[in-house]
Each structure stands twice: as structure tokens, then as C-alpha cells.
Design a protein around this motif. Sequence first.
Motif, PDB file in Angstrom:
ATOM      1  N   ARG A  68       0.854  -1.185   0.000  1.00  0.00           N
ATOM      2  CA  ARG A  68       0.000   0.000   0.000  1.00  0.00           C
ATOM      3  C   ARG A  68       0.887   1.231   0.000  1.00  0.00           C
ATOM      4  O   ARG A  68       2.091   1.147   0.212  1.00  0.00           O
ATOM      5  N   ASP A  69       0.287   2.380  -0.227  1.00  0.00           N
ATOM      6  CA  ASP A  69       1.052   3.623  -0.254  1.00  0.00           C
ATOM      7  C   ASP A  69       1.777   3.834   1.062  1.00  0.00           C
ATOM      8  O   ASP A  69       1.227   3.586   2.142  1.00  0.00           O
ATOM      9  N   ARG A  70       3.008   4.288   0.972  1.00  0.00           N
ATOM     10  CA  ARG A  70       3.820   4.522   2.160  1.00  0.00           C
ATOM     11  C   ARG A  70       4.289   5.974   2.158  1.00  0.00           C
ATOM     12  O   ARG A  70       5.472   6.256   2.063  1.00  0.00           O
ATOM     13  N   ASP A  71       3.345   6.896   2.267  1.00  0.00           N
ATOM     14  CA  ASP A  71       3.736   8.301   2.380  1.00  0.00           C
ATOM     15  C   ASP A  71       3.978   8.630   3.845  1.00  0.00           C
ATOM     16  O   ASP A  71       3.751   7.816   4.734  1.00  0.00           O
TER      17      ASP A  71
ATOM     18  N   SER B 103       0.975   8.094   6.278  1.00  0.00           N
ATOM     19  CA  SER B 103       0.627   6.701   6.612  1.00  0.00           C
ATOM     20  C   SER B 103       1.693   6.061   7.494  1.00  0.00           C
ATOM     21  O   SER B 103       1.374   5.294   8.410  1.00  0.00           O
TER      22      SER B 103
END
Length: 196
Positions: free
Chosen positions: A104-107, A110
Amino acid sequence: MFKIFAFIILLFVVILLAVYINHRIRLDKEQELLVPLGEMISVDGNNMSVYKEGSGDKTLVFLSGGGTCSPILDFKSLYSLLSDEYQIVVVEKFGYGYSDVVDRDRDIDSILDDTRKSLEMAGIKGPYVLCPHSMSGLEALYWANKYPDEVTAIIGLDMAVPQYYENMKINIPLMKVASFVANIGSHKINTRYFGK
């Protein structure tokens, strides 16, 4: 000439396949040796490793930089000297140490959200002294700005700051090659495979 070139390519593919199969066999054998050192905390349905040691009025939270295989072990030589006076916590982000690998997105939002949830679920209350290594410096600075009541201090361990990344040119193709090499196991090749 074409036959020689085709033979070399085929040989290269066979060698890579053999290395990959060997890597998978070794990973399966090593799996039973991998016993988490910390507590496995469920964060949004995935396991995140949180290690606690020591006691004290202040809680030092160690955050690893990029590419740290096992933050719990990586920081051990430092935090073991501090655990007599402080509560030590090492958070292994998703994809690090014993924590699950997530797709999943790892910005930064998050990552910070996952870190805060893992601490809350582990019953570790703030405020915290953050000890970020390398690129986790960005997370620590963001955390202190967004939730100032949760952070009493930041002790940088070769900590990165935003200015460092402003002019940084990340070589994405090289990173993909490195990821491929790690996934097939060719980084583990050494002389023991060749009987030396």
C-alpha cells in the motif's frame, strides 16, 4: 554468432533461476529460526513489531532509516546502554525487521499513523523522545510539528533533514535493480557456494 549470444543468455537465465531456487529453499529453512524479538502489534490487520526494554520516566523511541534490515538489532548496541535509565522502544515499520511487508502507499502520513497506532496498541504512552536514524528524521520532524504534545525532544542519529532531499536525485532504475537482486537472492552468493 547468434547461437553463441543465445547460449549466453540461456546460461545466464539458468544461473539466475538456480540462484533464485536456492534462495527460496534457504529462506524456508531460515523461517523457523525467525522468532520475533518484540511484540507483534496488529495495525490495520497487519503485524508490526514493537520492542520494549528498560524503565524510566522518559521513553526513547528509535525509528530506523531506509534499508535497515533489523532495527531492533541495529540499535541494540546503543539502547542497551540507555535502558537502565530510560524506557526504550524500537518500532519496526512495515517492511522492516519482523514487521509484515504491506502493499500500500507509504507516504509520510501513513508511516507516522502506523507508528503512532503501534505505540498506542502496545500501551506505550507519550510524550516521547524520538531517536530517528537517517530518513526517519523526516518522520520525526513531521511528528513534532503535527503532534507537538507527543514529542519532548528529537535526538538525531545521522538524521536527514528536508533540505537534504530537495536536491537529491533518486535513481529509480538502480533501486529497482537492487530490489530484483535482493528478491532473487543473488546478493547472498559468496565463495561458500563454490566450495572455497
